[in-house]
Enzyme design. Sequence first.
Site, short mmCIF file in Angstrom:
data_model
loop_
_atom_site.label_atom_id
_atom_site.label_comp_id
_atom_site.label_asym_id
_atom_site.label_seq_id
_atom_site.Cartn_x
_atom_site.Cartn_y
_atom_site.Cartn_z
N CYS A 136 -13.11 -1.07 39.10
CA CYS A 136 -12.94 -1.80 37.85
C CYS A 136 -11.47 -1.99 37.47
O CYS A 136 -11.04 -3.11 37.14
CB CYS A 136 -13.72 -1.13 36.72
SG CYS A 136 -13.13 0.50 36.21
N HIS A 193 -14.21 2.87 32.14
CA HIS A 193 -14.55 1.54 32.66
C HIS A 193 -13.78 0.47 31.89
O HIS A 193 -13.61 0.54 30.68
CB HIS A 193 -16.04 1.28 32.54
CG HIS A 193 -16.47 0.04 33.28
ND1 HIS A 193 -16.54 -0.01 34.66
CD2 HIS A 193 -16.82 -1.20 32.84
CE1 HIS A 193 -16.92 -1.23 35.03
NE2 HIS A 193 -17.10 -1.96 33.95
N HIS A 252 -16.16 -8.13 35.19
CA HIS A 252 -15.68 -6.83 35.65
C HIS A 252 -16.22 -6.51 37.04
O HIS A 252 -17.17 -7.14 37.52
CB HIS A 252 -16.11 -5.73 34.67
CG HIS A 252 -17.60 -5.56 34.53
ND1 HIS A 252 -18.20 -4.39 34.14
CD2 HIS A 252 -18.64 -6.44 34.72
CE1 HIS A 252 -19.50 -4.52 34.07
NE2 HIS A 252 -19.80 -5.74 34.43
#
Length: 342
Positions: free
Chosen positions: A255, A303, A315
């Site tokens: 990520c 994240h 993402h």
Amino acid sequence: MASHRRPKQPSRSRVTALTAFAAAAVALSSQSAMAAPDKPNKDEVKAKVDALYGEAEQATEKFDGAKDRQDKLEKEIAQLQDQVARGQLELNDMRNTLGSMASAQYRTGGIDQSLTLLLSNDPQSYLDKASTLQQLSGKQIETIGRIQAKQRSLAQQRQEAAGKLADLDATRKELGEQKKAAQDKLAAAQAQLNTLSAQDRAQLQDEETKADKSAAQSAGKVKGSGRAGAALAAAATQEGKGYHMGSTGPDLYDCSGLTQWAYAQAGVSISRTTFTQVNDGTRIGRSQLQPGDLVFFFDDLHHVGLYAGNGQVLHASHPGPTGGVKYEPMDDMPFQFGVRVG
């Protein structure tokens, strides 16, 4: 005519056998019930798998941080070792120069032999002797002073390098631990998926694929501006590429690797992990988000993605079979805040 004979009573051994048989049947039935619990349904398995993917991502970001520290330490150590090597050469040259001066003066009888003691690794003790100092020229004293300064500098650099080498060893150990932790979580997630039937697994994948398409359609109409918009546009070209721990593109990403890569394409350098990217700009609330802003999720901020407009995030989602670079509704994860870079 019916018989009035009393029925024959079962013997004690027969009663014992029947009782034992009944007890065994009950025990087997109980064991069978314990050995075959209710199989978790598709939604329960998905919840467990999502949680395991989250834990794998936590370990991945810690892995990224350790890897980043390792790379920096290796560069710093190499620079220090190069400085020490060059410094030692300079020290040797200065000693040779002082030695040549001393030899010339000794041959002409202009200086005592004690000057040679100044060419040792630690001439300070001899410098303290006034009789020696009185026989040295100003140029020699200056050279000896430079030798002493260089020796102190080299000692400090060697000590600093030793400390960084110890840090590097600890960082490499952490790197291995976090990599194993992530791999263990992924293995556990796959084991959970394997408890489902092929039909249930296919249904889960179909549901997620449809949700991804819907999110992409909703976000696809939004255009960003400035460097954030350029970063979002760059990330959009990577849609469909896979997730991989520690990867920063151009074929695979995690990520924070995706967000770092995307901003690099826009000419902006941001740090490596979610835990540091939170400080790469100004924090903003959800109502202030613009396309391309960084958006962070979960309490521990493990994240990150790029705000894609219309409540969607672009993402590198998770390491599972349906993961990778994709659009997803922000409401699917616990949003914390955004960061406007620059």
